[in-house]
Write an enzyme that holds these catalytic residues in place. Structure first.
Site, PDB file in Angstrom:
ATOM      1  N   SER A 155       0.841  -1.198   0.000  1.00 48.44           N
ATOM      2  CA  SER A 155       0.000   0.000   0.000  1.00 48.44           C
ATOM      3  C   SER A 155       0.873   1.244   0.000  1.00 48.44           C
ATOM      4  O   SER A 155       1.976   1.234   0.566  1.00 48.44           O
ATOM      5  CB  SER A 155      -0.881   0.004   1.262  1.00 48.44           C
ATOM      6  OG  SER A 155      -1.504   1.257   1.443  1.00 48.44           O
ATOM      7  N   TYR A 168      -1.591  -0.584  10.450  1.00 47.15           N
ATOM      8  CA  TYR A 168      -1.607  -0.939   9.031  1.00 47.15           C
ATOM      9  C   TYR A 168      -0.404  -0.320   8.321  1.00 47.15           C
ATOM     10  O   TYR A 168       0.270  -0.992   7.523  1.00 47.15           O
ATOM     11  CB  TYR A 168      -2.903  -0.454   8.405  1.00 47.15           C
ATOM     12  CG  TYR A 168      -3.120  -0.900   6.984  1.00 47.15           C
ATOM     13  CD1 TYR A 168      -3.522  -2.203   6.699  1.00 47.15           C
ATOM     14  CD2 TYR A 168      -2.948  -0.024   5.913  1.00 47.15           C
ATOM     15  CE1 TYR A 168      -3.741  -2.622   5.397  1.00 47.15           C
ATOM     16  CE2 TYR A 168      -3.162  -0.425   4.605  1.00 47.15           C
ATOM     17  CZ  TYR A 168      -3.562  -1.724   4.358  1.00 47.15           C
ATOM     18  OH  TYR A 168      -3.763  -2.134   3.064  1.00 47.15           O
TER      19      TYR A 168
END
Length: 282
Positions: A155, A168
């Site tokens: 990501s 995350y």
């Protein structure tokens, strides 16, 4: 990707005969990757944890492209389950050529308010799950001695300090470095390891954090004016696994519609131009 060589206008299948396992592939990005790999000719093993019906639908879609599609239920936070996933995938397909680490989990809370259990779950799935899948898959490939491809779906938040998503962010940053290190260690075995950074993709998971109206409203503000699609990430994975891309390893492919560009600065430029134009009229 390989050019069309069929002579009848049908797309070529650069991954014909290859065997792939994709974690977290019953929905969203994983679904798009599985179907794209199948369309490119690869047999696939679809992993799911809690969406068995959706996983079966993905398998049926993959089979329409004339490939084998298998289902394996496994929790990526459980190292034993990850090992079983890889073992079953290799057994059912007769080997393993492609491993795609896609499964992830995230919750949104500021650091000072975060529940430690949620943080652990995010790290266990998004970081440790990726590590165990990469290691188990690589061991199969090394034992087979025929090379292979590993793709880690990471990501932009590996680099962007997005508030409210610390665990995350940490997991994805670690996964990026893991993938690059694996690329170095596995190069002598002719196993390529690459990373994909999807941008804001239109998936069911986004509905966990945003209403449909808010999603569409915010999508218009992005540089490309829309959310990405799972199949666009899937095509990127096919490109990386294509034998024609065999000189690409340790790289990061960004498919984000420009979300990492400084587009906020462009809005400031346009506002300045507007103000200057108004000043000239006065």
């Amino acid at each position: 990707m390989a050019a069309d060589s069929s002579g009848d206008g049908s797309p070529s299948k650069p991954l014909q005969g290859q065997r792939a396992v994709i974690s977290g592939s019953s929905l969203g990005i994983g679904r798009g990757i599985a179907i794209s790999l199948a369309r490119a000719g690869a047999d696939v093993t679809i992993n799911y944890r809690s969406h068995g019906e959706s996983a079966e639908q993905v398998a049926e879609e993959c089979r329409r492209h004339g490939v084998e599609a298998h289902l394996v239920e496994a929790d990526m936070a459980d190292v034993g389950a990850v090992e079983r996933l890889v073992d079953e995938a290799a057994l059912r397909m007769g080997g393993l050529d492609i491993v795609v680490s896609n499964a992830a989990y995230s919750d949104r809370h500021l650091m000072l308010e975060s529940d430690l259990n949620e943080i652990r779950k995010t790290i266990d799935v998004s970081m440790w799950g990726a590590f165990h899948l990469v290691r188990c898959g690589a061991r199969k490939m090394v034992d087979a001695g025929a090379g292979g491809n590993i793709v880690v779906i990471s990501s932009p938040m590996a680099k962007i300090a997005m508030p409210g998503a610390m665990a995350y962010n940490m997991a994805k940053a670690a996964s990026d470095q893991m993938a690059r290190t694996a690329a170095v260690e596995l190069a002598s075995h002719r196993i390529r390891v690459n990373v994909v950074h999807p941008g804001w993709i239109d998936t069911p998971g986004e509905r966990k954090f945003f209403t449909e109206e808010k999603l569409q409203e915010e999508a218009l503000k992005l540089p490309w004016g829309r959310l990405g699609r799972p199949d666009e990430i899937g095509r990127g994975v096919v490109f990386l696994c294509d034998p024609a891309s065999e000189y690409i390893t340790g790289s990061t492919l960004t498919i984000d519609g420009g979300i990492q560009l400084p587009f906020g600065d462009m809005f400031r430029v346009e506002e300045t131009r507007r103000m200057e134009a108004e000043a000239e009229k006065r």
